[in-house]
Structures are given as structure tokens and as C-alpha cells.
Design a protein around this motif. Structure first.
Motif, short mmCIF file in Angstrom:
data_model
loop_
_atom_site.label_atom_id
_atom_site.label_comp_id
_atom_site.label_asym_id
_atom_site.label_seq_id
_atom_site.Cartn_x
_atom_site.Cartn_y
_atom_site.Cartn_z
N LEU A 1 -4.41 -1.66 4.69
CA LEU A 1 -4.89 -1.84 3.32
C LEU A 1 -3.82 -2.51 2.46
O LEU A 1 -4.11 -3.39 1.65
CB LEU A 1 -5.27 -0.49 2.69
CG LEU A 1 -6.70 -0.02 2.87
CD1 LEU A 1 -6.90 1.30 2.15
CD2 LEU A 1 -7.69 -1.05 2.36
N ASP B 1 -7.90 -0.91 -3.52
CA ASP B 1 -7.39 0.16 -4.37
C ASP B 1 -8.31 1.38 -4.31
O ASP B 1 -7.86 2.53 -4.30
CB ASP B 1 -7.26 -0.32 -5.82
CG ASP B 1 -6.10 -1.29 -6.01
OD1 ASP B 1 -5.21 -1.31 -5.15
OD2 ASP B 1 -6.08 -2.03 -7.02
N LYS C 1 -3.85 3.15 5.54
CA LYS C 1 -3.02 2.69 4.42
C LYS C 1 -2.22 1.43 4.76
O LYS C 1 -2.10 0.53 3.92
CB LYS C 1 -2.06 3.80 3.98
CG LYS C 1 -2.67 4.77 2.99
CD LYS C 1 -1.63 5.74 2.49
CE LYS C 1 -2.13 6.54 1.31
NZ LYS C 1 -1.10 7.43 0.76
N ARG D 1 -7.72 3.19 -1.09
CA ARG D 1 -6.43 3.88 -1.11
C ARG D 1 -6.54 5.20 -1.90
O ARG D 1 -6.00 6.23 -1.49
CB ARG D 1 -5.36 2.98 -1.72
CG ARG D 1 -3.96 3.58 -1.63
CD ARG D 1 -2.90 2.68 -2.22
NE ARG D 1 -1.60 3.30 -2.09
CZ ARG D 1 -0.81 3.16 -1.03
NH1 ARG D 1 -1.20 2.41 -0.01
NH2 ARG D 1 0.37 3.74 -0.97
N ASP E 1 -5.92 9.01 -0.58
CA ASP E 1 -5.02 9.94 -1.29
C ASP E 1 -5.73 11.25 -1.63
O ASP E 1 -5.14 12.34 -1.54
CB ASP E 1 -4.48 9.29 -2.57
CG ASP E 1 -3.44 8.21 -2.28
OD1 ASP E 1 -2.85 8.24 -1.18
OD2 ASP E 1 -3.23 7.33 -3.14
#
Length: 349
Positions: free
Chosen positions: A145, A176, A142, A179, A183
Motif C-alpha cells: 500500500l 489511505d 501495508k 491503511r 490500523d
């Protein structure tokens, strides 16, 4: 008719181990009381019946029993799945030829409950280790990124040529996407809002959502126990968990079609994560698809494990995470023509 002396019968009948005697054609000549219970049939129905007609599926190649009859070489398999008409069993099986009688003796000891307990403890330890690994990886992914996306946004503002902005747009879009994947790997980190809700209303919502895009030839049936009371849950989380499992079944059936059954019952004295509950809701989601490959069964709920081409391997991992947050457990049993996910959720007063 096989003749057994009174003493022999007394010894055999008092064995906790299921004992089956077969002739050279693998026809049943004797079963003790434990074997009647294991096979789910009375001795009167079983005598002179071929073993192959009673066992619908076996993880053990029954041809090995012929080899024992011919060679006299005994063998033991520590973990054999046997599927009968109305149930299945996990057993430790030994096959021995009785020389002076030309008989084959099968000794079967049910190990299902012990296996479940040890598997549950093992899976829990492995899941905790996997979670820590994923959290560490997520942190490492993360941060770069975020920097990558921010740099692409700044660069996009400086670019005059619209054609070049297309490339920064791709960088931002892919950052995105990664990510979101991270998640999803992490899953919900906080317990949801638990309120009194009915599990059947959640399952009906799942059926409605699945039916919106259900391939032709697949049916979703249900058999609910109306006595299951409302209990505290985050119905959105359970909806996602059940939906992931049902969608998995739909994908397994694919173009070949088949049936998915959603069954609810109450389970008494259920053991979940080493804790005994007087009452639990039992939800079973069953499909008659090709079954799950044996090599995937032990790691089925791990993130990124999938037997489907193009699959992410996150659906079942997320489902287990959500069930765990409700202090429940999820198990899977599978063989060709049958895959069954069983979820237990404790019912507290």
C-alpha cells in the motif's frame, strides 16, 4: 396431587440435579429443592402450572417434550438456554418418560459456570491466534500500500492533464482508506496512560455522545451503583469500548426502537482470565432488540464478524481489545428480546 413415597422424596430432594416431573399436559407435578432454585420459584407456586408459563424462552423446542410423552423416546441436550422471569440459566437437560406413572421427568444440571470458564480459555486462545494472523496480514498489506501510494504521488506530479490527476487522487484516497482499516483491525498496540478516574463519568460521556444522534423511539437509561470507587484506567480507551457496545445496541434496535439500560454494580470474588479478584466493577449494557443470531455468538468478538449488512465487524473486536488492556473481560448473553454485554474490570487498592 402426585403421591411420592417418603423414600422417593428423600432421594429426589437430595439430588444436586434439578428434577421436574410433568404430567401428559406438561404441567408441573413435582419439583425438588434444586429445581426450585433453578426456576426461582417455590414448589407451592409451581405445582399445576404449565412449564411453558415458567420458561419465557428456550433454545430447545419444548415441543420435543410432547414427543417424549407420546413415543417414550428419551433425549439429552448438552446445552440448553432457559430464560425465566428474572434470570436465565445454561443447563444440560434430559427428558425421560416414567412408564408406570405417565409422567415426564426432566433432569437439569446447570453448566453455566463451567461453560464460562472453558469458553473464556477457548476465546483467549482463538483471539491470540486471530491477532497473530491479523498482524501478519497487516504487514503484508501495508508494505504494498505504501509503495502504491508513493507511486501515485510521483505520477501525479508528472501529470499535466488535471483530468488524469483525478485518477491518481482516487488511488491515494483508497490507499489511505485501506491503511486506516488495517490500523483499526490491529487496534491500539500500546497500553494507554492509566490514571484514577470514575467509571460513571465515562459512561455518562457515552450517553451524551450517543444521544447526539439517537434515532427516535430509542431510550438510554442508567442504573448506577455509587459505591464503585475510582480506579486506574485510560478513560479514553474505556470510553471507546463502551461507546462501541452501546452503538451496537442502537444499531440492533434500529427503526423498531426499544430500550438500552446501562447498569453498574460491584462483583465480589470475580474470576478474570483465571485470576481471582476480591472486588471488580461490573458494567452491564442491555437492550431489548431482536437478539444476536445463535451462530454468531461464539465468534462475536472476532474481527470482521458481523450480523449487520454493511457492518465492518470491528466495533466489538476493538472493545474487547481495550477491555483486555485493562485486565478485564467482556461476555455476552443473548436471546430474542434481550442482549446483554457484561464487562468486569478489577478494582485494585
Amino acid at each position: 396431587m402426585l403421591e411420592i413415597s417418603g423414600l422417593e422424596r428423600l432421594v429426589l430432594e437430595n439430588q444436586v440435579t434439578a428434577i421436574v416431573l410433568l404430567d401428559a399436559e406438561l404441567k408441573i407435578q413435582y419439583v425438588n429443592a434444586s429445581a426450585e432454585q433453578l426456576l426461582g420459584q417455590s414448589a407451592k407456586r409451581l405445582i399445576d402450572e404449565p412449564l411453558a408459563t415458567q420458561v419465557k424462552h428456550s433454545s430447545l423446542d419444548l415441543g420435543k417434550l410432547d414427543t417424549v410423552c407420546r413415543s417414550g423416546q428419551s433425549f439429552t441436550d448438552n446445552e440448553v438456554t432457559l430464560v425465566f422471569d428474572s434470570h436465565h440459566a445454561l443447563v444440560e437437560l434430559s427428558a425421560t418418560r416414567i412408564q408406570n406413572r405417565s409422567l415426564l421427568m426432566l433432569e437439569m444440571r446447570a453448566i453455566g459456570q463451567q461453560k464460562k470458564i472453558s469458553q473464556e480459555l477457548y476465546q483467549h486462545a482463538q483471539q491470540q491466534a486471530a491477532k497473530e494472523l491479523v498482524r501478519g496480514l497487516a504487514h503484508e498489506i501495508k508494505n504494498p500500500l505504501g509503495g502504491l501510494r508513493g507511486a501515485a504521488q510521483l505520477l501525479e506530479k508528472e501529470l499535466v492533464n488535471p483530468e488524469l490527476k483525478e485518477f491518481t487522487g482516487i488511488i491515494i484516497e483508497q490507499a489511505d482508506r485501506l491503511r486506516k482499516l488495517v490500523d483499526r483491525l490491529l487496534g491500539p498496540q500500546r497500553p494507554g496512560l492509566h490514571e484514577l478516574h470514575n467509571v460513571h463519568s465515562v459512561l455518562e460521556k457515552v450517553r451524551q455522545l450517543v444521544k447526539l444522534d439517537l434515532p427516535e423511539g430509542i431510550s438510554v437509561e442508567r442504573d448506577y451503583d455509587p459505591s464503585i470507587p475510582d480506579f486506574e484506567m485510560d478513560h479514553e480507551q474505556l470510553l471507546q469500548a463502551f461507546l462501541n457496545i452501546v452503538q451496537n445496541a442502537v444499531q440492533a434496535l434500529g427503526e423498531n426502537g426499544g430500550n438500552i439500560n446501562i447498569i453498574t454494580r460491584t462483583a465480589h470474588q470475580a474470576t478474570i482470565a483465571g485470576q481471582r479478584f476480591k472486588l471488580a466493577a461490573e458494567i452491564r449494557i442491555i437492550d431489548n432488540g431482536p437478539g444476536i443470531p445463535t451462530e454468531l455468538l461464539d465468534t462475536l468478538f472476532y474481527p470482521m464478524v458481523t450480523g449487520r449488512e454493511g457492518g465492518t465487524g470491528l466495533g466489538l473486536s476493538i472493545a474487547q481489545n481495550l477491555i483486555n488492556q485493562h485486565k478485564g473481560k467482556i461476555e455476552c448473553a443473548s436471546w430474542p428480546g434481550h442482549t446483554e454485554f457484561t464487562i468486569h474490570l478489577p478494582l485494585r487498592r
